[in-house]
Design a protein around this motif. Sequence first.
Motif, PDB file in Angstrom:
ATOM      1  N   GLN A  73      31.576 -13.861  -3.428  1.00  0.00           N
ATOM      2  CA  GLN A  73      31.849 -13.741  -1.903  1.00  0.00           C
ATOM      3  C   GLN A  73      31.904 -12.543  -1.226  1.00  0.00           C
ATOM      4  O   GLN A  73      31.294 -12.370  -0.477  1.00  0.00           O
ATOM      5  N   LYS A  74      32.618 -11.625  -1.940  1.00  0.00           N
ATOM      6  CA  LYS A  74      32.705 -10.259  -1.480  1.00  0.00           C
ATOM      7  C   LYS A  74      30.966  -9.515  -1.423  1.00  0.00           C
ATOM      8  O   LYS A  74      30.905  -9.076  -0.329  1.00  0.00           O
ATOM      9  N   VAL A  75      30.475  -9.773  -2.530  1.00  0.00           N
ATOM     10  CA  VAL A  75      29.052  -9.162  -2.395  1.00  0.00           C
ATOM     11  C   VAL A  75      28.236  -9.907  -1.414  1.00  0.00           C
ATOM     12  O   VAL A  75      27.610  -9.392  -0.573  1.00  0.00           O
ATOM     13  N   LYS A  76      28.139 -11.241  -1.205  1.00  0.00           N
ATOM     14  CA  LYS A  76      27.519 -12.077  -0.208  1.00  0.00           C
ATOM     15  C   LYS A  76      28.078 -11.587   1.252  1.00  0.00           C
ATOM     16  O   LYS A  76      26.934 -11.218   1.964  1.00  0.00           O
ATOM     17  N   SER A  77      29.225 -11.362   1.331  1.00  0.00           N
ATOM     18  CA  SER A  77      29.531 -11.061   2.622  1.00  0.00           C
ATOM     19  C   SER A  77      29.244  -9.574   3.179  1.00  0.00           C
ATOM     20  O   SER A  77      28.912  -9.536   4.201  1.00  0.00           O
ATOM     21  N   TYR A  78      29.056  -8.714   2.120  1.00  0.00           N
ATOM     22  CA  TYR A  78      28.719  -7.221   2.381  1.00  0.00           C
ATOM     23  C   TYR A  78      27.068  -7.335   2.883  1.00  0.00           C
ATOM     24  O   TYR A  78      26.932  -6.737   3.800  1.00  0.00           O
ATOM     25  N   PHE A  79      26.187  -8.139   2.114  1.00  0.00           N
ATOM     26  CA  PHE A  79      25.100  -8.111   2.586  1.00  0.00           C
ATOM     27  C   PHE A  79      24.948  -8.882   3.915  1.00  0.00           C
ATOM     28  O   PHE A  79      24.103  -8.420   4.517  1.00  0.00           O
ATOM     29  N   SER A  80      25.421  -9.780   4.061  1.00  0.00           N
ATOM     30  CA  SER A  80      25.302 -10.615   5.449  1.00  0.00           C
ATOM     31  C   SER A  80      25.942  -9.471   6.735  1.00  0.00           C
ATOM     32  O   SER A  80      25.294  -9.548   7.616  1.00  0.00           O
ATOM     33  N   GLU A  81      26.903  -8.761   6.235  1.00  0.00           N
ATOM     34  CA  GLU A  81      27.332  -8.084   7.231  1.00  0.00           C
ATOM     35  C   GLU A  81      26.266  -6.952   7.639  1.00  0.00           C
ATOM     36  O   GLU A  81      26.357  -6.313   8.912  1.00  0.00           O
ATOM     37  N   ASN A  82      25.422  -6.690   6.733  1.00  0.00           N
ATOM     38  CA  ASN A  82      24.542  -5.623   6.821  1.00  0.00           C
ATOM     39  C   ASN A  82      23.190  -6.374   7.090  1.00  0.00           C
ATOM     40  O   ASN A  82      21.857  -5.874   7.168  1.00  0.00           O
ATOM     41  N   ASN A  83      23.194  -7.766   7.554  1.00  0.00           N
ATOM     42  CA  ASN A  83      21.937  -8.251   7.908  1.00  0.00           C
ATOM     43  C   ASN A  83      20.942  -8.576   6.898  1.00  0.00           C
ATOM     44  O   ASN A  83      19.808  -8.806   7.404  1.00  0.00           O
ATOM     45  N   ILE A  84      21.345  -8.709   5.825  1.00  0.00           N
ATOM     46  CA  ILE A  84      20.319  -8.966   4.671  1.00  0.00           C
ATOM     47  C   ILE A  84      20.727 -10.213   3.938  1.00  0.00           C
ATOM     48  O   ILE A  84      21.844 -10.401   3.470  1.00  0.00           O
ATOM     49  N   ASP A  85      19.709 -11.102   4.036  1.00  0.00           N
ATOM     50  CA  ASP A  85      20.151 -12.604   3.209  1.00  0.00           C
ATOM     51  C   ASP A  85      19.897 -12.289   1.722  1.00  0.00           C
ATOM     52  O   ASP A  85      18.651 -12.068   1.304  1.00  0.00           O
ATOM     53  N   LEU A  86      21.070 -12.568   1.145  1.00  0.00           N
ATOM     54  CA  LEU A  86      21.189 -12.338  -0.188  1.00  0.00           C
ATOM     55  C   LEU A  86      21.216 -13.729  -0.864  1.00  0.00           C
ATOM     56  O   LEU A  86      22.261 -14.368  -0.659  1.00  0.00           O
ATOM     57  N   THR A  87      20.461 -13.938  -2.036  1.00  0.00           N
ATOM     58  CA  THR A  87      20.727 -15.102  -2.816  1.00  0.00           C
ATOM     59  C   THR A  87      21.254 -14.527  -4.388  1.00  0.00           C
ATOM     60  O   THR A  87      20.751 -13.558  -4.691  1.00  0.00           O
ATOM     61  N   LEU A  88      22.502 -15.095  -4.602  1.00  0.00           N
ATOM     62  CA  LEU A  88      22.675 -14.809  -6.250  1.00  0.00           C
ATOM     63  C   LEU A  88      22.583 -16.283  -6.848  1.00  0.00           C
ATOM     64  O   LEU A  88      23.267 -17.084  -6.764  1.00  0.00           O
ATOM     65  N   PRO A  89      21.391 -16.204  -7.448  1.00  0.00           N
ATOM     66  CA  PRO A  89      20.937 -17.454  -8.089  1.00  0.00           C
ATOM     67  C   PRO A  89      21.847 -17.756  -9.347  1.00  0.00           C
ATOM     68  O   PRO A  89      22.446 -17.087 -10.084  1.00  0.00           O
ATOM     69  N   LYS A  90      21.884 -19.120  -9.489  1.00  0.00           N
ATOM     70  CA  LYS A  90      22.697 -19.736 -10.658  1.00  0.00           C
ATOM     71  C   LYS A  90      21.659 -19.757 -11.942  1.00  0.00           C
ATOM     72  O   LYS A  90      20.424 -19.930 -11.659  1.00  0.00           O
ATOM     73  N   ILE A  91      22.209 -19.603 -12.860  1.00  0.00           N
ATOM     74  CA  ILE A  91      21.088 -19.790 -14.187  1.00  0.00           C
ATOM     75  C   ILE A  91      20.778 -21.185 -14.375  1.00  0.00           C
ATOM     76  O   ILE A  91      21.320 -22.256 -14.205  1.00  0.00           O
ATOM     77  N   GLY A  92      19.299 -21.320 -14.450  1.00  0.00           N
ATOM     78  CA  GLY A  92      18.722 -22.677 -14.520  1.00  0.00           C
ATOM     79  C   GLY A  92      17.938 -22.945 -12.985  1.00  0.00           C
ATOM     80  O   GLY A  92      17.500 -23.895 -12.961  1.00  0.00           O
ATOM     81  N   GLU A  93      18.628 -22.334 -12.166  1.00  0.00           N
ATOM     82  CA  GLU A  93      18.169 -22.864 -10.548  1.00  0.00           C
ATOM     83  C   GLU A  93      16.883 -22.207 -10.362  1.00  0.00           C
ATOM     84  O   GLU A  93      16.255 -21.044 -10.699  1.00  0.00           O
ATOM     85  N   THR A  94      16.101 -22.985  -9.506  1.00  0.00           N
ATOM     86  CA  THR A  94      14.815 -22.560  -8.983  1.00  0.00           C
ATOM     87  C   THR A  94      14.887 -22.759  -7.455  1.00  0.00           C
ATOM     88  O   THR A  94      15.469 -23.531  -6.891  1.00  0.00           O
TER      89      THR A  94
END
Length: 226
Positions: free
Chosen positions: A202-223
Motif C-alpha cells: 500500500q505504501k509503495v503504490k501510494s508513493y507512485f500514485s502521489e508521483n503520478n505514475i501508474d504502478l502495478t505490483l503483479p501477483k504471482i501467476g497473474e496475467t
Amino acid sequence: MQFTYYGQSCFNINFKTYNLLFDPFISKNELAKEIDIDKIEADYILISHGHFDHIDDAVSIAKRTGAKVICNFEVGSWLEKQGVENIHQMNTGGKWKFEFGTVKCVNAIHSSSMPDGTYGGSAIGFILSSDEKNIYYAGDTALTMDMQLIAMQYSIDLCILPVGDNFTMGYEDAVEAAKMVKTKKAIGVHFDTFGFIKIDHQKVKSYFSENNIDLTLPKIGETIEI
Ligand code: NI
Ligand code: MN
C-alpha cells in the motif's frame, strides 16, 4: 500485449506470437509453488545477469523449449558449458534486431556472478522496441543518471523496475527512474521473495500514485494487459 508474472523478476511478455521469458527463477522460489514450470512456453529467454534469482531455471527451460537465450557474453559462455546451444550473446550498449523486435542492452548498476561463483560480466537491462510498444526492463540496478539516455532515444510505454530495496533500488528511487525514462506506467518486480526485500504494497503504490505514475505490483501467476 500481455505480461504474466512468475515471481521475483521472472515474467513473460508476448511480442506478437513470440513468448519472451525474462530471468527464470521459479522452482526454488517458495512463493511461486503454484507455477508449473513445465507448462511455461518460451521462444526467447532474456537474462539480465548471473545471480541465481535470475537464472536458476534458465538451463532446464532453454533445453526443454529450445528458446534462444539473449544475455551478455559471460552468461552465454556459462550457459554453453551447461549444454545450452541456442544463445545470442550481447553486451552493454549493443542492439540487435530479432523476429519480434529490437533488443538493446543498457547499463545496470549491479554486480554479477554465476551460480558456481565464476565471473558473470556486467549486469544489464533491456530495451525492447517493436511496432507495438517500447518496454524498458531495468534488471537489478541502482538508480543511475544513465536512465536519462533511454528517454533521449526511445519513447518508453512501460518500464519494469525493481522496487524491493536492499539488493536493488527501492521504491523511492524506482519512482525517480520512471521519471527519468519519462513513462507514466510501471510494473514493480524483485520484491517480497526474501526477508530483505519484503515491501509494504500500500505504501509503495501510494508513493507512485502521489508521483503520478501508474504502478502495478503483479501477483504471482497473474496475467495483465499492458
Ligand atoms: Ni542480482
Ligand atoms: Mn536479483
